[in-house]
Design a protein around this motif. Structure first.
Motif, PDB file in Angstrom:
ATOM      1  N   THR A  50       0.816  -1.221   0.000  1.00  0.00           N
ATOM      2  CA  THR A  50       0.000   0.000   0.000  1.00  0.00           C
ATOM      3  C   THR A  50       0.841   1.258   0.000  1.00  0.00           C
ATOM      4  O   THR A  50       0.342   2.331  -0.305  1.00  0.00           O
ATOM      5  CB  THR A  50      -0.927   0.054   1.225  1.00  0.00           C
ATOM      6  N   LYS A  51       2.111   1.140   0.389  1.00  0.00           N
ATOM      7  CA  LYS A  51       3.047   2.260   0.541  1.00  0.00           C
ATOM      8  C   LYS A  51       2.700   3.161   1.715  1.00  0.00           C
ATOM      9  O   LYS A  51       3.282   4.227   1.882  1.00  0.00           O
ATOM     10  CB  LYS A  51       3.156   3.094  -0.747  1.00  0.00           C
ATOM     11  N   ASN A  52       1.767   2.754   2.571  1.00  0.00           N
ATOM     12  CA  ASN A  52       1.429   3.541   3.754  1.00  0.00           C
ATOM     13  C   ASN A  52       2.492   3.371   4.827  1.00  0.00           C
ATOM     14  O   ASN A  52       3.036   2.280   5.012  1.00  0.00           O
ATOM     15  CB  ASN A  52       0.069   3.110   4.324  1.00  0.00           C
ATOM     16  N   VAL A  53       2.783   4.464   5.541  1.00  0.00           N
ATOM     17  CA  VAL A  53       3.693   4.400   6.674  1.00  0.00           C
ATOM     18  C   VAL A  53       2.910   3.850   7.860  1.00  0.00           C
ATOM     19  O   VAL A  53       1.842   4.358   8.204  1.00  0.00           O
ATOM     20  CB  VAL A  53       4.281   5.788   6.998  1.00  0.00           C
ATOM     21  N   LEU A  54       3.429   2.798   8.472  1.00  0.00           N
ATOM     22  CA  LEU A  54       2.725   2.111   9.545  1.00  0.00           C
ATOM     23  C   LEU A  54       3.157   2.575  10.934  1.00  0.00           C
ATOM     24  O   LEU A  54       2.335   2.716  11.829  1.00  0.00           O
ATOM     25  CB  LEU A  54       2.937   0.599   9.429  1.00  0.00           C
ATOM     26  N   MET A  55       4.454   2.796  11.097  1.00  0.00           N
ATOM     27  CA  MET A  55       4.957   3.186  12.418  1.00  0.00           C
ATOM     28  C   MET A  55       6.394   3.668  12.296  1.00  0.00           C
ATOM     29  O   MET A  55       7.009   3.572  11.238  1.00  0.00           O
ATOM     30  CB  MET A  55       4.892   2.018  13.407  1.00  0.00           C
ATOM     31  N   LEU A  56       6.904   4.170  13.412  1.00  0.00           N
ATOM     32  CA  LEU A  56       8.306   4.543  13.526  1.00  0.00           C
ATOM     33  C   LEU A  56       8.855   3.847  14.764  1.00  0.00           C
ATOM     34  O   LEU A  56       8.222   3.855  15.827  1.00  0.00           O
ATOM     35  CB  LEU A  56       8.455   6.057  13.687  1.00  0.00           C
ATOM     36  N   GLY A  57      10.003   3.226  14.622  1.00  0.00           N
ATOM     37  CA  GLY A  57      10.668   2.592  15.755  1.00  0.00           C
ATOM     38  C   GLY A  57      12.149   2.929  15.712  1.00  0.00           C
ATOM     39  O   GLY A  57      12.602   3.673  14.834  1.00  0.00           O
ATOM     40  N   TYR A  58      12.897   2.380  16.641  1.00  0.00           N
ATOM     41  CA  TYR A  58      14.343   2.609  16.688  1.00  0.00           C
ATOM     42  C   TYR A  58      15.067   1.275  16.727  1.00  0.00           C
ATOM     43  O   TYR A  58      14.599   0.324  17.354  1.00  0.00           O
ATOM     44  CB  TYR A  58      14.721   3.448  17.914  1.00  0.00           C
ATOM     45  N   MET A  59      16.196   1.238  16.049  1.00  0.00           N
ATOM     46  CA  MET A  59      17.016   0.033  16.016  1.00  0.00           C
ATOM     47  C   MET A  59      18.414   0.357  16.506  1.00  0.00           C
ATOM     48  O   MET A  59      18.924   1.444  16.239  1.00  0.00           O
ATOM     49  CB  MET A  59      17.131  -0.516  14.590  1.00  0.00           C
ATOM     50  N   ASN A  60      19.002  -0.609  17.190  1.00  0.00           N
ATOM     51  CA  ASN A  60      20.441  -0.565  17.409  1.00  0.00           C
ATOM     52  C   ASN A  60      21.047  -1.630  16.490  1.00  0.00           C
ATOM     53  O   ASN A  60      20.325  -2.274  15.719  1.00  0.00           O
ATOM     54  CB  ASN A  60      20.793  -0.757  18.893  1.00  0.00           C
ATOM     55  N   GLU A  61      22.355  -1.818  16.571  1.00  0.00           N
ATOM     56  CA  GLU A  61      23.014  -2.779  15.675  1.00  0.00           C
ATOM     57  C   GLU A  61      22.462  -4.191  15.866  1.00  0.00           C
ATOM     58  O   GLU A  61      22.220  -4.909  14.901  1.00  0.00           O
ATOM     59  CB  GLU A  61      24.526  -2.764  15.925  1.00  0.00           C
ATOM     60  N   ALA A  62      22.201  -4.589  17.109  1.00  0.00           N
ATOM     61  CA  ALA A  62      21.688  -5.944  17.384  1.00  0.00           C
ATOM     62  C   ALA A  62      20.282  -6.125  16.809  1.00  0.00           C
ATOM     63  O   ALA A  62      19.960  -7.189  16.259  1.00  0.00           O
ATOM     64  CB  ALA A  62      21.695  -6.209  18.890  1.00  0.00           C
ATOM     65  N   ALA A  63      19.434  -5.092  16.912  1.00  0.00           N
ATOM     66  CA  ALA A  63      18.074  -5.173  16.357  1.00  0.00           C
ATOM     67  C   ALA A  63      18.123  -5.278  14.841  1.00  0.00           C
ATOM     68  O   ALA A  63      17.372  -6.062  14.232  1.00  0.00           O
ATOM     69  CB  ALA A  63      17.259  -3.957  16.788  1.00  0.00           C
ATOM     70  N   TYR A  64      19.010  -4.508  14.236  1.00  0.00           N
ATOM     71  CA  TYR A  64      19.176  -4.573  12.781  1.00  0.00           C
ATOM     72  C   TYR A  64      19.608  -5.976  12.357  1.00  0.00           C
ATOM     73  O   TYR A  64      19.028  -6.565  11.436  1.00  0.00           O
ATOM     74  CB  TYR A  64      20.198  -3.523  12.323  1.00  0.00           C
ATOM     75  N   GLN A  65      20.605  -6.527  13.033  1.00  0.00           N
ATOM     76  CA  GLN A  65      21.109  -7.862  12.678  1.00  0.00           C
ATOM     77  C   GLN A  65      20.042  -8.935  12.878  1.00  0.00           C
ATOM     78  O   GLN A  65      19.883  -9.825  12.036  1.00  0.00           O
ATOM     79  CB  GLN A  65      22.362  -8.198  13.498  1.00  0.00           C
ATOM     80  N   LYS A  66      19.275  -8.837  13.957  1.00  0.00           N
ATOM     81  CA  LYS A  66      18.220  -9.826  14.207  1.00  0.00           C
ATOM     82  C   LYS A  66      17.126  -9.724  13.135  1.00  0.00           C
ATOM     83  O   LYS A  66      16.576 -10.742  12.691  1.00  0.00           O
ATOM     84  CB  LYS A  66      17.615  -9.642  15.596  1.00  0.00           C
ATOM     85  N   THR A  67      16.820  -8.490  12.722  1.00  0.00           N
ATOM     86  CA  THR A  67      15.830  -8.289  11.651  1.00  0.00           C
ATOM     87  C   THR A  67      16.293  -8.976  10.366  1.00  0.00           C
ATOM     88  O   THR A  67      15.511  -9.662   9.704  1.00  0.00           O
ATOM     89  CB  THR A  67      15.599  -6.786  11.409  1.00  0.00           C
ATOM     90  N   ILE A  68      17.546  -8.800  10.031  1.00  0.00           N
ATOM     91  CA  ILE A  68      18.109  -9.424   8.819  1.00  0.00           C
ATOM     92  C   ILE A  68      18.059 -10.954   8.929  1.00  0.00           C
ATOM     93  O   ILE A  68      17.673 -11.650   7.990  1.00  0.00           O
ATOM     94  CB  ILE A  68      19.564  -8.948   8.582  1.00  0.00           C
TER      95      ILE A  68
END
Length: 197
Positions: free
Chosen positions: A20-38
């Motif tokens: 839909t291209k709608n923005v759903l939310m805003l959150g914050y990541m640190n390096e560990a959150a980024y790596q876990k997401t990947i």
């Protein structure tokens, strides 16, 4: 990917529905959150209030399935495109801005809504749409046919202005016919997507 984390080791992550291209939310990541997401393909944040990693949906089941991550021009903000499972906001709404996460076709979506409102209003003296709907589906279908013929005629002529005018008339009446049959542009999109597979 080069990411510039702030002095607290965080980077803002804008979450966008890939469809839909709608923005759903805003959150914050640190390096560990980024790596876990990947690694997990489910969006994980660093919760500033809980001071720990937090995978969206770990309690509610409303996960954000990762599609793509893009970095902005300064490398200090992430755009994360997802396929959401259920509502995104903890309040139960589709987005954190209390909006429905529906596809938008720009002004055509606005026009669909206007047609719906005028059908519901049923003021046949003030509204062309209401008047045409009052005459029934046969008249609406006939009008689409007339506008299609006029569009074809203008396509074979050299007057682009008239061609665009008739094309707009055709599309407007087609949107009315779709609603008369109980469908929307979203239904047409789904049909076309199914054919593309």
């Amino acid at each position: 990917m080069k990411i510039k984390y702030d002095t607290n080791g965080l980077v803002p992550a804008i979450i966008q529905d890939v469809t839909t291209k709608n923005v759903l939310m805003l959150g914050y990541m640190n390096e560990a959150a980024y790596q876990k997401t990947i690694e997990t393909r489910q969006v994980t944040f660093f919760s500033r209030s809980k001071q720990r990693l937090w995978t969206k949906g770990e309690e509610s089941g409303n996960f954000l399935n990762l599609v793509d991550i893009k970095n902005d021009c300064d490398n200090d903000t992430l755009l994360i495109q997802v396929n959401p499972v259920g509502p995104t906001c903890h309040t139960g709404t589709d987005t954190c801005w209390k909006e429905q996460n529906r596809a938008s076709y720009g002004f055509l979506s606005t026009l669909e809504n206007i047609i719906s409102e005028r059908i519901a209003n049923k003021d046949t003296k003030a509204s062309y749409v209401a008047k045409l709907f009052d005459k029934g589906i046969n008249k609406i279908a006939q009008k689409v046919g007339e506008e299609a013929v006029e569009t074809v005629i203008e396509a074979l002529d050299n007057n682009d202005e008239l061609f665009l005018y008739e094309s707009a008339d055709l599309l407007f009446h087609y949107l009315m016919l779709l609603q008369a049959k109980g469908f929307t542009l979203k239904d047409i999109e789904e049909e076309l997507k199914g054919r593309h597979k």
